[in-house]
Design a protein around this motif. Structure first.
Motif, PDB file in Angstrom:
ATOM      1  N   UNK A  32      35.218  40.554  47.895  1.00  0.00           N
ATOM      2  CA  UNK A  32      34.750  39.607  48.931  1.00  0.00           C
ATOM      3  C   UNK A  32      34.249  38.283  48.372  1.00  0.00           C
ATOM      4  N   UNK A  33      34.928  37.791  47.342  1.00  0.00           N
ATOM      5  CA  UNK A  33      34.561  36.499  46.779  1.00  0.00           C
ATOM      6  C   UNK A  33      33.536  36.573  45.651  1.00  0.00           C
ATOM      7  N   UNK A  34      33.238  37.790  45.197  1.00  0.00           N
ATOM      8  CA  UNK A  34      32.255  37.934  44.118  1.00  0.00           C
ATOM      9  C   UNK A  34      32.808  38.809  43.006  1.00  0.00           C
ATOM     10  N   UNK A  35      32.362  38.533  41.800  1.00  0.00           N
ATOM     11  CA  UNK A  35      32.702  39.427  40.694  1.00  0.00           C
ATOM     12  C   UNK A  35      31.559  39.444  39.691  1.00  0.00           C
ATOM     13  N   UNK A  36      31.682  40.335  38.717  1.00  0.00           N
ATOM     14  CA  UNK A  36      30.660  40.436  37.694  1.00  0.00           C
ATOM     15  C   UNK A  36      30.215  41.873  37.488  1.00  0.00           C
ATOM     16  N   UNK A  37      29.392  42.055  36.474  1.00  0.00           N
ATOM     17  CA  UNK A  37      28.931  43.400  36.108  1.00  0.00           C
ATOM     18  C   UNK A  37      28.196  44.055  37.286  1.00  0.00           C
ATOM     19  N   UNK A  38      27.234  43.346  37.846  1.00  0.00           N
ATOM     20  CA  UNK A  38      26.455  43.928  38.953  1.00  0.00           C
ATOM     21  C   UNK A  38      27.340  44.196  40.166  1.00  0.00           C
ATOM     22  N   UNK A  39      28.282  43.302  40.392  1.00  0.00           N
ATOM     23  CA  UNK A  39      29.168  43.449  41.552  1.00  0.00           C
ATOM     24  C   UNK A  39      29.994  44.730  41.399  1.00  0.00           C
ATOM     25  N   UNK A  40      30.538  44.938  40.205  1.00  0.00           N
ATOM     26  CA  UNK A  40      31.363  46.144  40.008  1.00  0.00           C
ATOM     27  C   UNK A  40      30.519  47.411  40.052  1.00  0.00           C
ATOM     28  N   UNK A  41      29.299  47.319  39.533  1.00  0.00           N
ATOM     29  CA  UNK A  41      28.408  48.483  39.619  1.00  0.00           C
ATOM     30  C   UNK A  41      28.105  48.776  41.088  1.00  0.00           C
ATOM     31  N   UNK A  42      27.853  47.730  41.848  1.00  0.00           N
ATOM     32  CA  UNK A  42      27.536  47.898  43.274  1.00  0.00           C
ATOM     33  C   UNK A  42      28.706  48.493  44.040  1.00  0.00           C
ATOM     34  N   UNK A  43      29.911  48.032  43.720  1.00  0.00           N
ATOM     35  CA  UNK A  43      31.104  48.567  44.387  1.00  0.00           C
ATOM     36  C   UNK A  43      31.187  50.078  44.128  1.00  0.00           C
ATOM     37  N   UNK A  44      30.965  50.470  42.882  1.00  0.00           N
ATOM     38  CA  UNK A  44      31.046  51.888  42.525  1.00  0.00           C
ATOM     39  C   UNK A  44      29.910  52.684  43.174  1.00  0.00           C
ATOM     40  N   UNK A  45      28.721  52.110  43.211  1.00  0.00           N
ATOM     41  CA  UNK A  45      27.575  52.801  43.833  1.00  0.00           C
ATOM     42  C   UNK A  45      27.842  53.040  45.313  1.00  0.00           C
ATOM     43  N   UNK A  46      28.285  51.993  46.001  1.00  0.00           N
ATOM     44  CA  UNK A  46      28.544  52.100  47.434  1.00  0.00           C
ATOM     45  C   UNK A  46      29.616  53.154  47.687  1.00  0.00           C
ATOM     46  N   UNK A  56      30.304  55.770  45.838  1.00  0.00           N
ATOM     47  CA  UNK A  56      29.724  57.106  45.647  1.00  0.00           C
ATOM     48  C   UNK A  56      28.873  57.519  46.840  1.00  0.00           C
ATOM     49  N   UNK A  57      28.197  56.570  47.439  1.00  0.00           N
ATOM     50  CA  UNK A  57      27.333  56.875  48.578  1.00  0.00           C
ATOM     51  C   UNK A  57      28.097  56.880  49.903  1.00  0.00           C
ATOM     52  N   UNK A  58      29.364  56.514  49.839  1.00  0.00           N
ATOM     53  CA  UNK A  58      30.163  56.486  51.059  1.00  0.00           C
ATOM     54  C   UNK A  58      29.748  55.365  51.997  1.00  0.00           C
ATOM     55  N   UNK A  59      29.278  54.264  51.411  1.00  0.00           N
ATOM     56  CA  UNK A  59      28.831  53.132  52.223  1.00  0.00           C
ATOM     57  C   UNK A  59      29.719  51.919  51.947  1.00  0.00           C
ATOM     58  N   UNK A  60      29.708  50.994  52.896  1.00  0.00           N
ATOM     59  CA  UNK A  60      30.462  49.754  52.716  1.00  0.00           C
ATOM     60  C   UNK A  60      29.533  48.724  52.074  1.00  0.00           C
ATOM     61  N   UNK A  61      29.945  48.200  50.938  1.00  0.00           N
ATOM     62  CA  UNK A  61      29.106  47.213  50.249  1.00  0.00           C
ATOM     63  C   UNK A  61      29.178  45.850  50.936  1.00  0.00           C
ATOM     64  N   UNK A  62      28.003  45.277  51.179  1.00  0.00           N
ATOM     65  CA  UNK A  62      27.924  43.914  51.711  1.00  0.00           C
ATOM     66  C   UNK A  62      27.099  43.104  50.711  1.00  0.00           C
ATOM     67  N   UNK A  63      27.670  42.015  50.203  1.00  0.00           N
ATOM     68  CA  UNK A  63      26.940  41.198  49.234  1.00  0.00           C
ATOM     69  C   UNK A  63      26.375  39.975  49.924  1.00  0.00           C
ATOM     70  N   UNK A  64      25.077  39.835  49.827  1.00  0.00           N
ATOM     71  CA  UNK A  64      24.394  38.717  50.461  1.00  0.00           C
ATOM     72  C   UNK A  64      23.883  37.794  49.350  1.00  0.00           C
ATOM     73  N   UNK A  65      24.532  36.643  49.229  1.00  0.00           N
ATOM     74  CA  UNK A  65      24.258  35.719  48.129  1.00  0.00           C
ATOM     75  C   UNK A  65      23.204  34.697  48.557  1.00  0.00           C
TER      76      UNK A  65
END
Ligand code: ARG
Length: 300
Positions: free
Chosen positions: A95-109, A111-120
């Motif tokens: 969704x227009x973002x990348x980086x270490x935290x972004x990829x960790x967040x994608x994987x976390x979401x 695993x939790x079965x949630x849709x990741x929303x990044x609020x910059x």
């Protein structure tokens, strides 16, 4: 009929806006029109319906935690912090973002079965957002600090960082001590870099008067390139990137204090923290986190 409805709606909006203005006198009410347009706080939004409390949604409760919006994991961050989070386009970008935290967040979401929303947003706002229930977690190269721990709950650490000093080539600042010679230091507002730099000289800092805080690290570096500050104190990750992408800058040598990067949830949001922590710990144990870090930071 439609007309009547419209009129009633208009009246309801006027009434609800007046109610949001608080219990003020009529004098205060008069000043409201000038204040209203600049306010972005949700309490001025008349359409905010209190009965839509997401906390009480049953499906989320079954998981032992709830999120701000059902089915979503909202991450507040400041995506001007390479290589942890940055705005990007192209392949492999979330969704227009990348980086270490972004990829960790994608994987976390995931695993939790949630849709990741990044609020910059600005870094200091990202910390406030999680405390105000606007986001579920802040994931932003966030350093664990005892004072932050009082208002947020921190996860297991997934990475480390250090505060380093960037100076222009040819600068007469050769060591940390030289920063004390009446120099101006640029930092990103609300960061540990700002805390250290603005601390008193007795505590190893340089004093508030010698620090200029910017909305993000890139702006602090730009200010240094423009001669507005003599040095920038910032995390080594983005510092390396700034030195790489701007000619004429280098890092000071030093034995910098190690910091632990963690994600954080609101203070007392134990259920969500436990869920995030067990997912994160799995990803640390199976090498996923290290693989993500290695992808962005060439092993040194
Ligand atoms: N590690 C530093 C801190 O926690 C800076 C983090 C800044 N992060 C960002 N995404 N801009 O204060």
């Amino acid at each position: 009929m439609k007309k009547l409805l419209a009129m009633l709606l208009a009246l309801a909006m006027i009434l609800s806006q007046a109610a949001c203005g608080g219990s003020g006198s009529s004098a205060e009410t008069q000043s409201e029109p000038t204040e209203a347009p600049v306010e972005t706080e949700p309490e001025v939004e008349p359409e905010a319906e209190p009965e839509e409390e997401p906390e009480t949604e049953p499906e989320a409760e079954a998981a032992g935690y709830t999120t701000v919006e059902e089915g979503k994991l909202i991450m507040s961050t400041n995506a001007a912090f390479p290589p942890y989070e940055m705005v990007a386009d192209g392949e492999g970008v979330y969704n227009g973002f990348e980086g270490i935290d972004v990829e960790i967040a994608v994987a976390l979401a995931d695993k939790l079965g949630l849709e990741l929303v990044i609020d910059d947003m600005d870094f200091d706002s990202a910390l406030v957002a999680v405390q105000n229930g606007k986001s579920d977690m802040v994931l932003a190269g966030l350093t664990y600090k005892e004072e932050r721990d009082k208002v947020m709950d921190f996860s297991t650490s997934y990475a480390t960082g250090q505060q380093v000093v960037i100076v222009p080539d040819g600068s007469d600042i050769e060591t940390m001590d030289d920063l004390a010679n009446d120099k101006m230091i640029g930092v990103q507002r609300g960061t540990t870099g700002e805390m250290y730099a603005a601390d008193t000289p007795e505590n190893g800092g340089y004093g508030e008067d010698h620090v200029l805080a910017y909305d993000n690290g890139a702006l602090a570096v730009q200010a240094m390139l423009n001669g507005q500050v003599d040095a920038v104190i910032i995390d080594n990750g983005p510092a390396q990137e700034y030195v790489k992408s701007n000619a004429g800058l280098h890092l000071l040598e030093g034995d910098w204090v190690l910091e632990n990067y963690c994600l954080a949830v609101d203070e007392g949001n134990t259920g969500l923290l436990e869920a995030l922590n067990s997912a994160l710990e799995e990803m640390i144990a199976d090498g996923t986190v290290q693989a993500i870090i290695d992808k962005y930071i060439a092993a040194e």
